[in-house]
Design a protein around this motif. Structure first.
Motif, PDB file in Angstrom:
ATOM      1  N   GLY A 440     -12.377   4.775   3.332  1.00 26.27           N
ATOM      2  CA  GLY A 440     -11.801   3.960   4.396  1.00 26.27           C
ATOM      3  C   GLY A 440     -10.330   3.668   4.205  1.00 26.27           C
ATOM      4  O   GLY A 440      -9.661   3.234   5.138  1.00 26.27           O
ATOM      5  N   GLU A 441      -9.801   3.915   3.007  1.00 32.75           N
ATOM      6  CA  GLU A 441      -8.368   3.712   2.755  1.00 32.75           C
ATOM      7  C   GLU A 441      -7.556   4.853   3.353  1.00 32.75           C
ATOM      8  O   GLU A 441      -7.963   6.011   3.319  1.00 32.75           O
ATOM      9  CB  GLU A 441      -8.090   3.663   1.255  1.00 32.75           C
ATOM     10  CG  GLU A 441      -8.256   2.324   0.592  1.00 32.75           C
ATOM     11  CD  GLU A 441      -7.676   2.327  -0.811  1.00 32.75           C
ATOM     12  OE1 GLU A 441      -6.469   2.020  -0.958  1.00 32.75           O
ATOM     13  OE2 GLU A 441      -8.407   2.663  -1.762  1.00 32.75           O
ATOM     14  N   LEU A 442      -6.378   4.540   3.862  1.00 34.86           N
ATOM     15  CA  LEU A 442      -5.403   5.540   4.267  1.00 34.86           C
ATOM     16  C   LEU A 442      -4.310   5.539   3.216  1.00 34.86           C
ATOM     17  O   LEU A 442      -3.617   4.538   3.032  1.00 34.86           O
ATOM     18  CB  LEU A 442      -4.817   5.214   5.641  1.00 34.86           C
ATOM     19  CG  LEU A 442      -3.834   6.246   6.191  1.00 34.86           C
ATOM     20  CD1 LEU A 442      -4.575   7.536   6.555  1.00 34.86           C
ATOM     21  CD2 LEU A 442      -3.080   5.705   7.399  1.00 34.86           C
ATOM     22  N   ILE A 443      -4.171   6.661   2.515  1.00 33.57           N
ATOM     23  CA  ILE A 443      -3.251   6.712   1.388  1.00 33.57           C
ATOM     24  C   ILE A 443      -2.290   7.898   1.524  1.00 33.57           C
ATOM     25  O   ILE A 443      -2.539   8.836   2.279  1.00 33.57           O
ATOM     26  CB  ILE A 443      -4.008   6.822   0.042  1.00 33.57           C
ATOM     27  CG1 ILE A 443      -4.797   8.136  -0.016  1.00 33.57           C
ATOM     28  CG2 ILE A 443      -4.928   5.619  -0.151  1.00 33.57           C
ATOM     29  CD1 ILE A 443      -5.466   8.378  -1.359  1.00 33.57           C
ATOM     30  N   LYS A 444      -1.204   7.839   0.771  1.00 36.97           N
ATOM     31  CA  LYS A 444      -0.248   8.939   0.707  1.00 36.97           C
ATOM     32  C   LYS A 444      -0.640   9.860  -0.451  1.00 36.97           C
ATOM     33  O   LYS A 444      -0.892   9.395  -1.563  1.00 36.97           O
ATOM     34  CB  LYS A 444       1.172   8.417   0.474  1.00 36.97           C
ATOM     35  CG  LYS A 444       1.744   7.600   1.618  1.00 36.97           C
ATOM     36  CD  LYS A 444       2.223   8.489   2.750  1.00 36.97           C
ATOM     37  CE  LYS A 444       2.943   7.692   3.815  1.00 36.97           C
ATOM     38  NZ  LYS A 444       3.351   8.557   4.959  1.00 36.97           N
ATOM     39  N   VAL A 445      -0.698  11.165  -0.161  1.00 40.66           N
ATOM     40  CA  VAL A 445      -1.072  12.141  -1.183  1.00 40.66           C
ATOM     41  C   VAL A 445      -0.065  13.285  -1.166  1.00 40.66           C
ATOM     42  O   VAL A 445       0.261  13.813  -0.102  1.00 40.66           O
ATOM     43  CB  VAL A 445      -2.498  12.686  -0.937  1.00 40.66           C
ATOM     44  CG1 VAL A 445      -2.829  13.795  -1.939  1.00 40.66           C
ATOM     45  CG2 VAL A 445      -3.535  11.570  -1.026  1.00 40.66           C
ATOM     46  N   ARG A 446       0.401  13.663  -2.345  1.00 41.85           N
ATOM     47  CA  ARG A 446       1.268  14.834  -2.465  1.00 41.85           C
ATOM     48  C   ARG A 446       0.390  16.032  -2.836  1.00 41.85           C
ATOM     49  O   ARG A 446      -0.309  16.011  -3.841  1.00 41.85           O
ATOM     50  CB  ARG A 446       2.349  14.628  -3.523  1.00 41.85           C
ATOM     51  CG  ARG A 446       3.368  15.789  -3.558  1.00 41.85           C
ATOM     52  CD  ARG A 446       4.457  15.543  -4.580  1.00 41.85           C
ATOM     53  NE  ARG A 446       5.240  14.357  -4.277  1.00 41.85           N
ATOM     54  CZ  ARG A 446       6.227  14.301  -3.363  1.00 41.85           C
ATOM     55  NH1 ARG A 446       6.516  15.388  -2.648  1.00 41.85           N
ATOM     56  NH2 ARG A 446       6.893  13.177  -3.180  1.00 41.85           N
TER      57      ARG A 446
END
Length: 467
Positions: A440-446
């Motif tokens: 459910g989290e919206l995260i930044k991913v490289r």
């Protein structure tokens, strides 16, 4: 209707005996197997809600259930076989105190054949009769419902089976296209849109319940509204859904190429909620085969639509599907399709092998492609698609993307999710190899690595700003 009423009546005495030997169980439990596409899953969720409102409880263990329910798929041969195998397994495991109910598209297509093949099934329900699921289930057990179903909403309630942060929104059912290879209109019926008000009301309820992503589904989303409004009103519906503040993404599936028009493309360009993603099956790349398929599109039109989408929405992810081995397909036709696929470079591609479907015009066509040639072309296309996807995915390495976390792998504890260009179930995922996250989290991913399906990356934690 008369058919299964008689079958229910034939079990009344046995049901009474079972109820007495069980000492009148306080609460009935049901177990359900749901097969097929997300549209079928919505039917399953609606039936689960009806059973719950009547007083039944769901159990993930079939041995604990009194009602065993199978919602079948009848789309293509592989789906039919899967449904038949599921029915065989359920029936073979059913105990004397359990009742088996089978419903879904396979039942809608082959009611008489299934009745003869599976006499041990206690009730077969057509798609129309799914609304009676709770009444039928309780009567099969010789009991009255513990509660009366009540719903004051504009829409049919559902008991969601998807992760809490995403849900499917079925905006219409049925289809008014007449593709020669497709049997769906014969058992799902013609286009039946839900009103804008009903769709928006359900969407708001889903978001209030925690859904951050709504995936819009139907047989053809771009035809939405024509049957009830006299014109296509998908853009108007999308505009209303856009106003739901708490929603993060909405995603458009099942778009017909000839109906992806300038209004829809402009909405995609300017929308803050509609994912830069579109699912647009082209089915083939040869003008001659597309005509035989009755698709109403030509390669040059498909090219223009894809060009217009990418020009208006740079970076958009386009998913498509194609069929290998359609009747009359020569090697030259297949090569035309490969040339078009090489040119258009879809981000995700589903590949199907043609099979005759009962009652379809294509099943009566001459010049069937021999099975060994169909297999060879299908395998060649699958291999090409995998290699092409791996090469195309390379462009994502090093990029920073927003990822909506779907699940935690139970074996290694790694989070998995999807970026804006990945739809649930049919596309790849993003594995977060370093950094924790919760569903459910919206995260930044490289993104650090890719294969032909999935991406791999590390969570990016921006500076806190503290000194």
């Amino acid at each position: 209707m008369q058919w299964y009423s008689e079958k229910i009546m034939s079990h009344n005495s046995r049901s009474s005996q079972i109820a007495s030997t069980q000492g009148m169980i306080d609460t009935l439990a049901y177990y359900i197997v749901s097969l097929g596409c997300p549209k079928n899953l919505v039917d399953t969720e609606q039936m689960m809600a009806k059973l719950a409102m009547s007083g039944m409880v769901y159990t993930p263990d079939p041995e604990e259930a009194q009602i065993l329910l199978v919602n079948t798929c009848g789309f293509i041969d592989a789906a039919k076989l899967e449904s038949i195998e599921a029915m065989q397994e359920i029936c073979s495991q059913a105990q004397p105190n359990q009742r088996v109910i089978v419903t879904g598209c396979l039942v809608q297509r082959y009611p008489q054949e299934l009745t003869k093949q599976f006499p041990e099934v206690d009730a077969f329900l057509s798609l129309r009769d799914q609304s009676e699921i709770s009444r039928i289930a309780w009567r099969l057990m010789g009991r009255q419902p513990e509660a009366i179903e009540r719903s004051s909403t504009l829409f049919t309630p559902r008991l969601l089976t998807t992760p809490s942060h995403m849900a499917y929104l079925r905006i219409s059912d049925g289809c008014f296209h007449q593709c020669s290879f497709c049997a769906i209109p014969s058992f799902r019926g013609t286009l039946r849109s839900r009103t804008i008000e009903e769709n928006v009301a359900e969407a708001r309820a889903l978001v209030q319940g925690g859904a951050k992503e709504l995936v819009l589904i139907s047989q053809d989303s771009t035809s939405y509204g024509y049957d009830i409004y006299g014109r296509f009103r998908l853009v108007e519906l999308l505009n209303e859904l856009e106003q739901i503040d708490e929603m993060l993404w909405m995603r458009l599936m099942y778009s017909y190429p000839t109906l992806v028009d300038k209004r829809l493309i402009q909405f995609l360009k300017h929308s803050k909620k509609l994912a830069r993603y579109i699912d647009m099956p082209i089915q083939h790349g040869s003008a001659e085969i597309l005509k035989a398929m009755r698709r109403g599109s030509r390669p040059d039109h498909i090219r223009r639509v894809v060009e217009n989408l990418r020009e208006a929405c740079p970076g958009i992810s386009i998913r498509s599907t194609v069929i290998a081995g359609f009747p009359g397909e020569e090697e030259s036709h297949f090569e035309e399709m490969m040339e078009l696929l090489n040119e258009l470079q879809f981000d995700n591609l589903g590949v199907f092998k043609y099979s005759d479907e009962d009652g379809t015009p294509a099943a009566k066509l001459p010049n069937k492609v021999p099975e060994e040639i169909r297999d060879e072309r299908y395998n060649r296309l699958v291999k090409w698609a995998a290699q092409n996807a791996r090469e195309r995915n390379q462009r994502w390495i090093g990029r920073m993307v927003d990822v909506l976390v779907d699940r935690i792998d139970p074996y290694d504890g790694l989070p998995w999710g999807r970026h804006e260009g990945q739809a649930p179930e049919c596309d790849g995922q993003v594995c977060i190899t370093r950094g924790s996250a919760q569903p459910g989290e919206l995260i930044k991913v490289r993104i650090t690595d890719v294969d032909e399906e999935n991406f791999y990356g590390t969570r990016h934690n921006p500076p806190s700003g503290r000194t």
